[in-house]
Write a protein that holds these residues in place. Structure first.
Motif, mmCIF file in Angstrom:
data_model
loop_
_atom_site.group_PDB
_atom_site.id
_atom_site.type_symbol
_atom_site.label_atom_id
_atom_site.label_comp_id
_atom_site.label_asym_id
_atom_site.label_seq_id
_atom_site.Cartn_x
_atom_site.Cartn_y
_atom_site.Cartn_z
ATOM 1 N N THR A 1 20.061 -15.006 78.457
ATOM 2 C CA THR A 1 21.246 -14.138 78.557
ATOM 3 C C THR A 1 22.377 -14.873 79.278
ATOM 4 N N ASN A 2 22.036 -15.788 80.204
ATOM 5 C CA ASN A 2 23.096 -16.545 80.885
ATOM 6 C C ASN A 2 23.842 -17.444 79.902
ATOM 7 N N GLY B 1 14.976 -12.372 90.662
ATOM 8 C CA GLY B 1 15.676 -13.627 90.929
ATOM 9 C C GLY B 1 17.065 -13.565 90.312
ATOM 10 N N LEU B 2 17.994 -14.264 90.959
ATOM 11 C CA LEU B 2 19.385 -14.239 90.502
ATOM 12 C C LEU B 2 19.852 -15.659 90.238
ATOM 13 N N LYS C 1 16.497 -19.125 82.228
ATOM 14 C CA LYS C 1 16.849 -20.157 83.216
ATOM 15 C C LYS C 1 16.611 -19.649 84.633
ATOM 16 N N GLY C 2 15.923 -20.450 85.434
ATOM 17 C CA GLY C 2 15.776 -20.146 86.849
ATOM 18 C C GLY C 2 16.698 -21.068 87.644
ATOM 19 N N ARG C 3 16.680 -20.925 88.958
ATOM 20 C CA ARG C 3 17.496 -21.808 89.798
ATOM 21 C C ARG C 3 16.919 -23.216 89.776
ATOM 22 N N LYS D 1 8.236 -12.118 95.459
ATOM 23 C CA LYS D 1 9.494 -12.077 94.716
ATOM 24 C C LYS D 1 9.408 -11.103 93.542
ATOM 25 N N GLN E 1 13.342 -13.585 76.564
ATOM 26 C CA GLN E 1 14.091 -14.847 76.558
ATOM 27 C C GLN E 1 13.127 -15.997 76.238
HETATM 28 C C1 BTN Z 1 15.550 -17.761 90.075
HETATM 29 O O1 BTN Z 1 15.161 -18.903 89.835
HETATM 30 O O2 BTN Z 1 15.085 -17.103 90.990
HETATM 31 C C2 BTN Z 1 16.648 -17.166 89.233
HETATM 32 C C3 BTN Z 1 16.114 -16.494 88.014
HETATM 33 C C4 BTN Z 1 17.181 -15.822 87.163
HETATM 34 C C5 BTN Z 1 16.618 -15.248 85.890
HETATM 35 C C6 BTN Z 1 17.614 -14.456 85.116
HETATM 36 S S1 BTN Z 1 16.873 -13.567 83.772
HETATM 37 C C7 BTN Z 1 18.450 -13.140 83.178
HETATM 38 C C8 BTN Z 1 19.325 -14.363 83.344
HETATM 39 N N1 BTN Z 1 19.199 -15.236 82.199
HETATM 40 C C9 BTN Z 1 18.618 -16.389 82.505
HETATM 41 O O3 BTN Z 1 18.365 -17.303 81.687
HETATM 42 N N2 BTN Z 1 18.330 -16.430 83.817
HETATM 43 C C10 BTN Z 1 18.760 -15.226 84.482
#
Ligand code: BTN
Length: 338
Positions: free
Chosen positions: A96-97, A193-194, A123-125, A190, A119
């Protein structure tokens, strides 16, 4: 009317009748489509998991109502000013990002929200992946176009974390905590995540993408084995399933309220709200950023959101980025099964 609009209109109509029959004729009249188009969309709804009973001369009624994230249902009576003014809901996409970033680069309106059931490349951080199976969780990204300098961007991480924490609390009755800068935890595990991303030039933000992933109904078996941080889902903690639709609507409203507050009164009330969920002041933590690692005691959050850490020598270090880990994390209780 396009097939997808007919399907969503049909669903709204069936839901309005709360399990009572609606005739095919009145559906086709209300939606302005042919009887065969109605039949086609009933078949599509069944394919998506809805149980729709069809009885000759009585019509159709909805028996089983799966927890889907459909734009019409999310939008119905939502009442937000900005966030969710346009909703793009997908069955399965890469991330979604990524989609919201593409929206940012085109003329798509501020407040647009991209949502996916699943998805394939969440994507995570720090280049990590975010496990995103279908049907269980919430994955969404919000496009914002604030008229601000890039130095304000990190403040939006606090805004989304506070919105998620409030939605978690409202939907579960459980009190979450936030981990600087951008995780939401339940019992130290957790739950959300953002990942906020920014397109900017030196003095001006072009757009921000607030990516939010919330583990709502994921079971223990669905979490990857090699998680860096212990994880859980809202359902695991609460002991019962959580409606994705209801959670999504609650979250969009919280985001909208906080974005309005940010416009009216700046970052201070957002930071104060976030601090109400922050329980690490006075605790020892390790902060890892790239190859570096610092340990110290958290003394608080600076006015701009930087983490204040008292190092072993006594000096206070302002931390602007990194992964925080409570030094006592090893003693956490295991996640509850579900
Ligand atoms: C983390 O690593 O903690 C951050 C994770 C974020 C995940 C969200 S899911 C919706 C949005 N789209 C993505 O690809 N990543 C974020």
């Amino acid at each position: 009317m396009k097939g997808k609009d007919t399907r969503e209109g049909l669903l709204t109509l069936l839901r309005e009748h709360r399990g009572a029959f609606v005739s095919g004729e009145s559906i086709s009249r209300r939606l302005g489509v042919s009887r065969s188009a109605v039949w086609k969309q009933i078949a599509q709804l069944r394919g998506a998991g809805f149980e729709v009973e069809a009885v000759p001369s009585r019509g159709y009624r909805l028996l089983l109502n799966p927890d889907l994230l459909l734009a019409a249902e999310i939008a119905a009576g939502l009442g937000t000013r900005c966030i969710g003014r346009e909703l793009q809901c997908h069955d399965s996409i890469d991330s979604t990002n990524l989609r919201a970033w593409h929206c940012g680069e085109t003329d798509v309106a501020e407040g647009t929200v991209v949502i996916a059931d699943e998805q394939s490349a969440g994507k995570g951080r720090m280049g990590r992946t975010w496990t995103s199976p279908p049907g269980v969780n919430l994955y969404l990204s919000v496009l914002l176009r604030p008229d601000l300098a890039p130095r304000h961007a990190p403040q939006f991480t606090f805004l989304s974390a506070l919105a998620v924490a409030r939605a978690v609390e409202a939907m579960s009755g459980l009190r979450p905590t936030v981990k600087w800068p951008n995780d939401v935890l339940l019992r130290g595990h957790k739950v959300a995540g953002l990942l906020n991303e920014m397109s900017a030039e030196t003095e001006h933000i072009h757009f921000l993408v607030l990516g939010i992933g919330v583990n709502l109904n994921m079971t223990t078996a669905q979490f990857p084995a090699n998680l860096r941080y212990p994880a859980t889902s809202l359902a695991q903690e609460k002991g019962s399933a959580v409606s994705r639709l209801a959670f999504c609507r609650a979250l969009l409203r919280e985001l909208d309220d906080l974005y309005t507050l940010f416009h009216e009164r700046g970052f201070a009330p957002i930071r104060e709200g976030w601090e109400g969920y922050f329980d690490l002041v006075g605790h020892g933590v390790a902060v890892e950023d790239g190859g570096s690692r610092l340990t110290g005691e958290v003394t608080g959050i600076d006015t701009d959101g930087a983490l204040l850490l008292r190092l072993p020598g006594g000096e206070i270090e302002r931390i602007l980025s990194g992964d925080v880990r409570p030094l006592a994390a090893a003693a956490l209780p295991p996640a509850r099964g579900f």
